[in-house]
Design a protein around this motif. Sequence first.
Motif, PDB file in Angstrom:
ATOM      1  N   VAL A 127       0.748  -1.196  -0.181  1.00 57.30           N
ATOM      2  CA  VAL A 127      -0.059  -0.010  -0.119  1.00 57.30           C
ATOM      3  C   VAL A 127       0.804   1.222  -0.132  1.00 57.30           C
ATOM      4  N   LEU A 128       1.936   1.285   0.753  1.00 59.57           N
ATOM      5  CA  LEU A 128       3.014   2.473   0.833  1.00 59.57           C
ATOM      6  C   LEU A 128       3.534   2.608  -0.333  1.00 59.57           C
ATOM      7  N   PHE A 129       4.016   1.644  -1.033  1.00 61.56           N
ATOM      8  CA  PHE A 129       4.708   1.860  -2.513  1.00 61.56           C
ATOM      9  C   PHE A 129       3.499   2.189  -3.525  1.00 61.56           C
ATOM     10  N   TYR A 130       2.500   1.633  -3.614  1.00 57.39           N
ATOM     11  CA  TYR A 130       1.113   2.226  -4.360  1.00 57.39           C
ATOM     12  C   TYR A 130       0.975   3.681  -4.248  1.00 57.39           C
ATOM     13  N   ALA A 131       0.896   4.012  -2.725  1.00 59.47           N
ATOM     14  CA  ALA A 131       0.429   5.493  -2.506  1.00 59.47           C
ATOM     15  C   ALA A 131       1.637   6.360  -3.177  1.00 59.47           C
ATOM     16  N   ILE A 132       2.861   5.912  -2.886  1.00 58.58           N
ATOM     17  CA  ILE A 132       4.235   6.569  -3.345  1.00 58.58           C
ATOM     18  C   ILE A 132       3.960   6.937  -4.808  1.00 58.58           C
ATOM     19  N   GLY A 133       3.778   5.833  -5.654  1.00 56.02           N
ATOM     20  CA  GLY A 133       3.409   5.930  -6.897  1.00 56.02           C
ATOM     21  C   GLY A 133       2.447   7.012  -7.466  1.00 56.02           C
ATOM     22  N   PHE A 134       1.629   7.046  -6.747  1.00 56.70           N
ATOM     23  CA  PHE A 134       0.282   8.017  -6.880  1.00 56.70           C
ATOM     24  C   PHE A 134       0.767   9.425  -6.648  1.00 56.70           C
ATOM     25  N   ILE A 135       1.637   9.602  -5.485  1.00 55.75           N
ATOM     26  CA  ILE A 135       2.119  10.701  -4.989  1.00 55.75           C
ATOM     27  C   ILE A 135       3.147  11.325  -6.070  1.00 55.75           C
ATOM     28  N   VAL A 136       3.815  10.513  -6.870  1.00 59.60           N
ATOM     29  CA  VAL A 136       4.772  10.864  -7.583  1.00 59.60           C
ATOM     30  C   VAL A 136       3.986  11.444  -8.985  1.00 59.60           C
ATOM     31  N   LEU A 196       0.985  13.120  -8.761  1.00 61.47           N
ATOM     32  CA  LEU A 196       0.195  14.159  -8.492  1.00 61.47           C
ATOM     33  C   LEU A 196       0.708  15.614  -9.054  1.00 61.47           C
ATOM     34  N   PRO A 197       2.135  15.861  -9.016  1.00 63.39           N
ATOM     35  CA  PRO A 197       2.774  17.111  -9.726  1.00 63.39           C
ATOM     36  C   PRO A 197       2.109  17.076 -11.248  1.00 63.39           C
ATOM     37  N   LEU A 198       2.155  15.850 -11.900  1.00 63.32           N
ATOM     38  CA  LEU A 198       1.664  15.943 -13.605  1.00 63.32           C
ATOM     39  C   LEU A 198       0.199  16.034 -13.405  1.00 63.32           C
ATOM     40  N   PHE A 199      -0.545  15.901 -12.363  1.00 63.59           N
ATOM     41  CA  PHE A 199      -2.071  16.020 -12.285  1.00 63.59           C
ATOM     42  C   PHE A 199      -2.297  17.493 -12.113  1.00 63.59           C
ATOM     43  N   LYS A 200      -1.528  18.038 -11.277  1.00 60.41           N
ATOM     44  CA  LYS A 200      -1.664  19.539 -11.122  1.00 60.41           C
ATOM     45  C   LYS A 200      -1.302  20.402 -12.293  1.00 60.41           C
ATOM     46  N   ALA A 201      -0.196  19.947 -12.791  1.00 61.28           N
ATOM     47  CA  ALA A 201       0.153  20.761 -14.223  1.00 61.28           C
ATOM     48  C   ALA A 201      -0.644  20.665 -15.242  1.00 61.28           C
ATOM     49  N   ASN A 202      -1.570  19.530 -15.345  1.00 62.68           N
ATOM     50  CA  ASN A 202      -2.223  19.228 -16.675  1.00 62.68           C
ATOM     51  C   ASN A 202      -3.722  19.031 -16.478  1.00 62.68           C
ATOM     52  N   LEU A 203      -4.181  19.359 -15.321  1.00 69.19           N
ATOM     53  CA  LEU A 203      -5.623  19.262 -15.079  1.00 69.19           C
ATOM     54  C   LEU A 203      -6.137  20.737 -14.435  1.00 69.19           C
ATOM     55  N   SER A 204      -7.285  20.804 -14.562  1.00 65.57           N
ATOM     56  CA  SER A 204      -7.821  22.050 -13.872  1.00 65.57           C
ATOM     57  C   SER A 204      -7.774  21.852 -12.471  1.00 65.57           C
ATOM     58  N   ALA A 205      -7.950  23.346 -11.667  1.00 67.40           N
ATOM     59  CA  ALA A 205      -7.515  23.307 -10.434  1.00 67.40           C
ATOM     60  C   ALA A 205      -8.911  22.367  -9.487  1.00 67.40           C
ATOM     61  N   GLY A 206      -9.806  22.514  -9.991  1.00 69.89           N
ATOM     62  CA  GLY A 206     -11.076  21.802  -9.794  1.00 69.89           C
ATOM     63  C   GLY A 206     -10.958  20.357  -9.590  1.00 69.89           C
ATOM     64  N   PHE A 207     -10.670  19.839 -11.070  1.00 67.65           N
ATOM     65  CA  PHE A 207     -10.484  18.324 -11.060  1.00 67.65           C
ATOM     66  C   PHE A 207      -9.141  17.861 -10.234  1.00 67.65           C
ATOM     67  N   TYR A 208      -8.087  18.525 -10.194  1.00 67.02           N
ATOM     68  CA  TYR A 208      -6.850  18.208  -9.427  1.00 67.02           C
ATOM     69  C   TYR A 208      -7.426  18.121  -7.790  1.00 67.02           C
ATOM     70  N   THR A 209      -8.133  18.855  -7.465  1.00 65.06           N
ATOM     71  CA  THR A 209      -8.722  19.173  -6.082  1.00 65.06           C
ATOM     72  C   THR A 209      -9.610  17.923  -5.687  1.00 65.06           C
ATOM     73  N   ILE A 251      -9.507  15.013  -7.481  1.00 67.88           N
ATOM     74  CA  ILE A 251      -8.540  13.752  -7.456  1.00 67.88           C
ATOM     75  C   ILE A 251      -7.903  13.633  -6.244  1.00 67.88           C
ATOM     76  N   LEU A 252      -7.230  14.817  -5.716  1.00 70.15           N
ATOM     77  CA  LEU A 252      -6.785  14.553  -4.322  1.00 70.15           C
ATOM     78  C   LEU A 252      -7.425  14.340  -3.178  1.00 70.15           C
ATOM     79  N   ILE A 253      -8.682  14.866  -3.034  1.00 74.46           N
ATOM     80  CA  ILE A 253      -9.688  14.773  -1.961  1.00 74.46           C
ATOM     81  C   ILE A 253     -10.122  13.165  -2.095  1.00 74.46           C
ATOM     82  N   SER A 254     -10.564  12.813  -3.280  1.00 71.37           N
ATOM     83  CA  SER A 254     -11.090  11.549  -3.467  1.00 71.37           C
ATOM     84  C   SER A 254     -10.190  10.441  -3.322  1.00 71.37           C
ATOM     85  N   SER A 255      -9.021  10.609  -3.668  1.00 74.14           N
ATOM     86  CA  SER A 255      -7.749   9.826  -3.224  1.00 74.14           C
ATOM     87  C   SER A 255      -7.590   9.594  -1.817  1.00 74.14           C
TER      88      SER A 255
END
Length: 186
Positions: A127-136, A138-151, A153-157
């Motif tokens: 679970v830790l390695f899966y979460a680390i992969g997801f966290i890696v 996140l910066p790409l999601f933030k750069a390529n998605l709208s602020a609302g959709f990024y938020t 994704i962050l909250i739902s995750s």
Amino acid sequence: MNSFEEIQSKWNDQDKIKAPKDGFKSLMKKIEEIKNKQKITNGVLLATVLVLGGFFFYIAGYNNHQVILGLSLMIGSLIIRVVIELLSINRLQRVNRSKDNTLFKQELTKYYNKRRIVHIVITPLIVLFYAIGFIVLLPLFKANLSAGFYTYILISSIVLLFVFSLFIGKQIKTELTQLKFLKDSD
């Protein structure tokens, strides 16, 4: 002491083997339940691997090292868990049910101890390695998605991680309870 008294003394000193309350059928039913749950877990994990793999190719992730790292951690951790579950199912199927009660219990105890290690040590690491992969990612999601959709994704995750942690914890507790029942069933 003569030989008959020695034999009788040894006979009286041996451990008493008690039949389980519901009989051997109850034990076999518990073993089948554990195997079926492991198969369902593998199905869910493999479906997730397929979705992540499809996502990787859909976004042409092979062009970005950060995407490769993040998705590799996520997919790799799931594949490791699937392999562990397949090996565990195989080991449970190899438990010889035709052996006497003592040997059968010893094999189940070994299986139980290995499953405890999987649940207590390996599962949190996966679970830790899966979460680390997801966290890696996140910066790409933030750069390529709208602020609302990024938020979103962050909250739902975070919510999903919490809910899945509760679900995984409940499943682990259920399996360990069933395994303990099998182990203590004599």
